[in-house]
Write a protein that holds these residues in place. Structure first.
Motif, PDB file in Angstrom:
ATOM      1  N   LYS A 155       3.250  27.942  88.992  1.00  0.00           N
ATOM      2  CA  LYS A 155       4.526  28.092  89.008  1.00  0.00           C
ATOM      3  C   LYS A 155       5.312  27.149  87.601  1.00  0.00           C
ATOM      4  CE  LYS A 155       9.359  28.995  90.741  1.00  0.00           C
ATOM      5  NZ  LYS A 155       9.593  30.239  90.934  1.00  0.00           N
TER       6      LYS A 155
ATOM      7  N   VAL B  22      20.941  31.656  88.608  1.00  0.00           N
ATOM      8  CA  VAL B  22      21.436  30.716  88.003  1.00  0.00           C
ATOM      9  C   VAL B  22      22.932  30.538  88.362  1.00  0.00           C
ATOM     10  CG1 VAL B  22      22.051  31.349  85.277  1.00  0.00           C
ATOM     11  CG2 VAL B  22      20.549  32.479  86.485  1.00  0.00           C
TER      12      VAL B  22
ATOM     13  N   SER C 298      14.558  28.539  90.678  1.00  0.00           N
ATOM     14  CA  SER C 298      13.815  29.521  90.981  1.00  0.00           C
ATOM     15  C   SER C 298      12.694  29.743  91.869  1.00  0.00           C
ATOM     16  CB  SER C 298      12.952  30.099  89.999  1.00  0.00           C
ATOM     17  OG  SER C 298      11.669  31.233  89.537  1.00  0.00           O
ATOM     18  N   VAL C 299      13.031  30.806  93.189  1.00  0.00           N
ATOM     19  CA  VAL C 299      11.711  30.798  94.085  1.00  0.00           C
ATOM     20  C   VAL C 299      10.984  31.878  94.598  1.00  0.00           C
ATOM     21  CG1 VAL C 299      11.826  30.475  96.682  1.00  0.00           C
ATOM     22  CG2 VAL C 299      13.458  29.173  95.642  1.00  0.00           C
ATOM     23  N   THR C 300      10.057  31.640  94.834  1.00  0.00           N
ATOM     24  CA  THR C 300       8.764  32.636  94.889  1.00  0.00           C
ATOM     25  C   THR C 300       8.381  32.360  96.091  1.00  0.00           C
ATOM     26  OG1 THR C 300       7.399  32.714  93.214  1.00  0.00           O
ATOM     27  CG2 THR C 300       6.796  33.086  94.798  1.00  0.00           C
TER      28      THR C 300
ATOM     29  N   LYS D 207      10.330  36.887  95.059  1.00  0.00           N
ATOM     30  CA  LYS D 207      10.827  36.050  93.495  1.00  0.00           C
ATOM     31  C   LYS D 207      12.581  36.173  93.560  1.00  0.00           C
ATOM     32  CE  LYS D 207       9.434  34.046  89.073  1.00  0.00           C
ATOM     33  NZ  LYS D 207       8.999  32.431  89.785  1.00  0.00           N
ATOM     34  N   ASP D 208      13.435  35.425  93.659  1.00  0.00           N
ATOM     35  CA  ASP D 208      14.543  35.064  93.302  1.00  0.00           C
ATOM     36  C   ASP D 208      15.443  34.321  92.679  1.00  0.00           C
ATOM     37  OD1 ASP D 208      15.491  38.039  94.071  1.00  0.00           O
ATOM     38  OD2 ASP D 208      17.149  37.257  95.566  1.00  0.00           O
ATOM     39  N   VAL D 209      15.331  34.441  91.400  1.00  0.00           N
ATOM     40  CA  VAL D 209      16.212  33.753  90.513  1.00  0.00           C
ATOM     41  C   VAL D 209      17.799  33.327  90.225  1.00  0.00           C
ATOM     42  CG1 VAL D 209      15.797  32.298  87.927  1.00  0.00           C
ATOM     43  CG2 VAL D 209      14.330  33.698  88.802  1.00  0.00           C
TER      44      VAL D 209
ATOM     45  N   VAL E 261      26.215  32.001  87.857  1.00  0.00           N
ATOM     46  CA  VAL E 261      26.426  33.754  87.983  1.00  0.00           C
ATOM     47  C   VAL E 261      25.935  33.872  89.528  1.00  0.00           C
ATOM     48  CG1 VAL E 261      24.681  35.847  87.283  1.00  0.00           C
ATOM     49  CG2 VAL E 261      25.530  34.395  85.721  1.00  0.00           C
ATOM     50  N   HIS E 262      25.467  33.410  90.301  1.00  0.00           N
ATOM     51  CA  HIS E 262      24.812  33.238  91.476  1.00  0.00           C
ATOM     52  C   HIS E 262      25.091  32.483  92.486  1.00  0.00           C
ATOM     53  CE1 HIS E 262      21.389  34.847  88.909  1.00  0.00           C
ATOM     54  NE2 HIS E 262      21.383  36.626  90.268  1.00  0.00           N
TER      55      HIS E 262
ATOM     56  N   THR F 202       4.780  32.441  88.573  1.00  0.00           N
ATOM     57  CA  THR F 202       4.025  31.956  89.437  1.00  0.00           C
ATOM     58  C   THR F 202       2.956  32.648  89.201  1.00  0.00           C
ATOM     59  OG1 THR F 202       6.201  31.622  90.978  1.00  0.00           O
ATOM     60  CG2 THR F 202       4.000  32.414  91.860  1.00  0.00           C
TER      61      THR F 202
ATOM     62  N   GLY G  90       9.270  40.204  90.805  1.00  0.00           N
ATOM     63  CA  GLY G  90       9.747  39.532  89.779  1.00  0.00           C
ATOM     64  C   GLY G  90      11.611  39.580  90.416  1.00  0.00           C
ATOM     65  N   ASP G  91      11.763  39.001  89.211  1.00  0.00           N
ATOM     66  CA  ASP G  91      13.439  39.089  89.360  1.00  0.00           C
ATOM     67  C   ASP G  91      13.503  39.260  87.549  1.00  0.00           C
ATOM     68  OD1 ASP G  91      15.933  39.447  90.298  1.00  0.00           O
ATOM     69  OD2 ASP G  91      15.727  37.453  90.545  1.00  0.00           O
TER      70      ASP G  91
ATOM     71  N   VAL H 256       8.048  27.049  84.611  1.00  0.00           N
ATOM     72  CA  VAL H 256       9.563  27.442  83.929  1.00  0.00           C
ATOM     73  C   VAL H 256       9.353  27.309  82.229  1.00  0.00           C
ATOM     74  CG1 VAL H 256      11.916  27.871  83.957  1.00  0.00           C
ATOM     75  CG2 VAL H 256      10.466  27.488  86.420  1.00  0.00           C
TER      76      VAL H 256
ATOM     77  N   LEU I  22       3.936  37.134  89.405  1.00  0.00           N
ATOM     78  CA  LEU I  22       5.593  37.444  89.584  1.00  0.00           C
ATOM     79  C   LEU I  22       6.307  36.908  88.190  1.00  0.00           C
ATOM     80  CD1 LEU I  22       6.034  35.737  92.996  1.00  0.00           C
ATOM     81  CD2 LEU I  22       5.595  38.866  92.901  1.00  0.00           C
TER      82      LEU I  22
ATOM     83  N   LEU J 205      19.214  25.439  87.997  1.00  0.00           N
ATOM     84  CA  LEU J 205      18.841  27.076  87.878  1.00  0.00           C
ATOM     85  C   LEU J 205      18.198  26.801  89.005  1.00  0.00           C
ATOM     86  CD1 LEU J 205      18.121  29.854  85.467  1.00  0.00           C
ATOM     87  CD2 LEU J 205      15.807  28.780  86.906  1.00  0.00           C
TER      88      LEU J 205
ATOM     89  N   LEU K 117       8.964  26.262  94.169  1.00  0.00           N
ATOM     90  CA  LEU K 117      10.398  25.994  93.667  1.00  0.00           C
ATOM     91  C   LEU K 117      10.287  25.509  92.247  1.00  0.00           C
ATOM     92  CD1 LEU K 117      13.724  25.043  94.133  1.00  0.00           C
ATOM     93  CD2 LEU K 117      12.392  22.667  94.591  1.00  0.00           C
ATOM     94  N   GLY K 118      10.786  26.321  91.255  1.00  0.00           N
ATOM     95  CA  GLY K 118      11.188  26.100  89.973  1.00  0.00           C
ATOM     96  C   GLY K 118      12.396  25.566  89.728  1.00  0.00           C
ATOM     97  N   LEU K 119      12.223  24.564  88.860  1.00  0.00           N
ATOM     98  CA  LEU K 119      13.998  23.868  89.409  1.00  0.00           C
ATOM     99  C   LEU K 119      14.228  23.416  87.787  1.00  0.00           C
ATOM    100  CD1 LEU K 119      16.000  23.219  90.755  1.00  0.00           C
ATOM    101  CD2 LEU K 119      15.001  20.909  90.787  1.00  0.00           C
TER     102      LEU K 119
ATOM    103  N   SER L  80      10.283  32.441  83.885  1.00  0.00           N
ATOM    104  CA  SER L  80       9.717  31.401  85.514  1.00  0.00           C
ATOM    105  C   SER L  80       8.547  32.433  85.893  1.00  0.00           C
ATOM    106  CB  SER L  80      10.769  31.305  86.352  1.00  0.00           C
ATOM    107  OG  SER L  80      10.525  31.296  87.834  1.00  0.00           O
TER     108      SER L  80
END
Lengths: 303, 303
Positions: free
Chosen positions: B36, A40, A123-125, A36-38, A43-44, B125, B112-113, B38, B77, A121, A78-80, B123
């Motif tokens: 999931k 932002v 957020s994907v798992t 799971k990487d978020v 930032v990213h 999951t 997680g992250d 957020v 997560l 933002l 997908l968390g959006l 966020s």
């Protein structure tokens, strides 16, 4: 306190089986590799990055984690957080980016959540199917192993610099930052040969440091062997090698593996150093002397 | 275009097997229920909410989705955007909130992250173990089913109002907003009896509307039967019943089930209406006439 110390102190005690004490970027659970990487905004990725490429990057950086653990990416949640200031057609573009990435990789969307907020933002798992029964952690390396890396190093930084130019440089130059060149397919080689692995997201030297620490070895990197793209060689000629080795966003696989795996790994991985008894990371420059590095990589919370 | 239409048009075409066309809050995949949600500072919780309770809320709202699908929450997560402006000890508090919730529910953290950003964002999951082989979707209801809801309705709104007061009301009054009263344990009843289900997050009437639409029925709710807490009854006496029925944040399970399940459901669920041929939702007031409702519930993107 840095990101890694904070995780170790406060979050690691909460970890369950398969979470490996949160020392890896991914967990082996439910017969899958989970990560799971978020991402932002600001930032990213840059606010000015095309939003379809932000979608693709979000999927790529998570696939990178899965591949580095010897697994094939297969599905995601997908968390959006979608700001109201971004248009309807931008939302369609974002989804088109997801679709393109799905078509290229065979990924499927399983579900998720969309909500409003100030900044974009993502957020994907990600779920990956392990190629074999072996769990490849950061901690499995041994003195005597060689250090191998996929692809080329430093292009994330150079792509970021191109993306930041105003007016922007050509899109091709920014692409390695916006849509990282994840080494699709190397999960089988990793499953077969790696003793320890991770993806290079914080910077080559910093991530080598994570492998060294968890495996209880010292890693010696021969800077002259680190694979560079044309753009990377040009930057090296300008005296920027140390920057390339310590910038983040490469999303290549960095592994430890026995010397006799070199032949099998050839073509996908480059041997760039070795693990020995000891601790930490040493980077040897062209003259065979340790290079002075101002920083090793990226830590979101500083130290 | 609203949140639901946007998902249907742009994201649903990307959905894989088990995702049920993204019409549910959860997916049945990997022999689990996956969800999931957020939570964004200023949207799903207040900046002034104690951060340990924010952690608990993040786990609760995700457990709510899992329970409503007839599954027992088991692991999660965590993706965390942690602003540098929040202190180290606040981070420890946040983790203490996670730990308390894990201890009470048996949840495990898988990975997680964590990253930096402007606003706190959580966020989660969540993975749940289905009680049975039945998939309980929004779409399984039939004319003739009764409508049942767990717990009490409207306390999320009243808790939010208490949390917003300055100086704040007593913590107990704000608690239903900060740590929703998720109906732990009802997943077995849902698995055994529900034909359709979801959790009440957008508001009772709006969420009944989701069940009606996906099941192809009309839902008639008898407002006088909707279970209220002491605080809710007090608000009703002040003429605020319509608000309670349309506010979000209740995180109770709303299900359709046959009339003959009433006995088994008693104690955990209250029958509040019925499904008939037709479409949409009608709420009957004390006089037996349809109530006028200014809104049905919460949509993050407006319409």
């Amino acid at each position: 306190m840095g990101e890694f110390e904070r995780i170790a102190r406060f979050l690691a005690p909460l970890a369950g089986e398969g979470a490996e004490g949160l020392k890896d970027d991914a967990a082996y659970s439910y017969d899958r590799v989970l990560t799971k990487d978020v991402l932002v905004e600001g930032v990213h990725f840059l606010s000015s990055d095309p939003v379809d490429l932000v979608a693709r990057k979000a999927l790529r950086v998570n696939q990178s984690d899965v591949i580095a653990k010897g697994a094939t990416p297969e599905a995601y949640l997908l968390g959006l957080v979608w700001p109201k200031s971004r248009t309807e057609s931008a939302f369609a573009d974002f989804c088109a980016g997801l679709e393109l990435e799905q078509r290229e990789t065979g990924l499927k969307l399983l579900g998720g959540d969309t909500t409003a907020g100030d900044r974009l933002l993502v957020s994907v798992t990600m779920f990956g199917m392990p190629v074999s029964d072996r769990r490849i952690l950061r901690s499995g390396g041994q003195a005597g192993d060689l250090v191998y890396v996929s692809g080329t190093i430093g292009d994330g930084l150079l792509g970021l610099e191109a993306a930041k130019l105003s007016p922007p440089a050509d899109d091709a130059a920014a692409m390695p930052y916006r849509v990282p060149r994840v080494p699709f397919g190397v999960e089988r080689l990793i499953a077969d040969h790696a003793t320890a692995s991770l993806d290079v997201s914080d910077g080559l030297v910093a991530d080598a440091g994570h492998l060294a620490e968890e495996s209880g070895v010292q890693i010696i990197i021969d800077a002259s062997q680190v694979p560079l793209s044309d753009a990377g060689r040009k930057a090296r000629a300008q005296g920027r090698l140390a920057e390339l080795l310590t910038a983040g966003d490469d999303y290549q696989s960095l592994i430890l593996a026995p010397a006799d795996a070199a032949k099998a790994l050839r073509g996908s991985f480059t041997a760039i150093g070795r693990a020995v008894e000891g601790e930490g990371v040493i980077v040897l420059g062209a003259n065979g002397e340790p290079m002075e590095l101002k920083r090793s990589g990226w830590d979101h919370f500083g130290r």
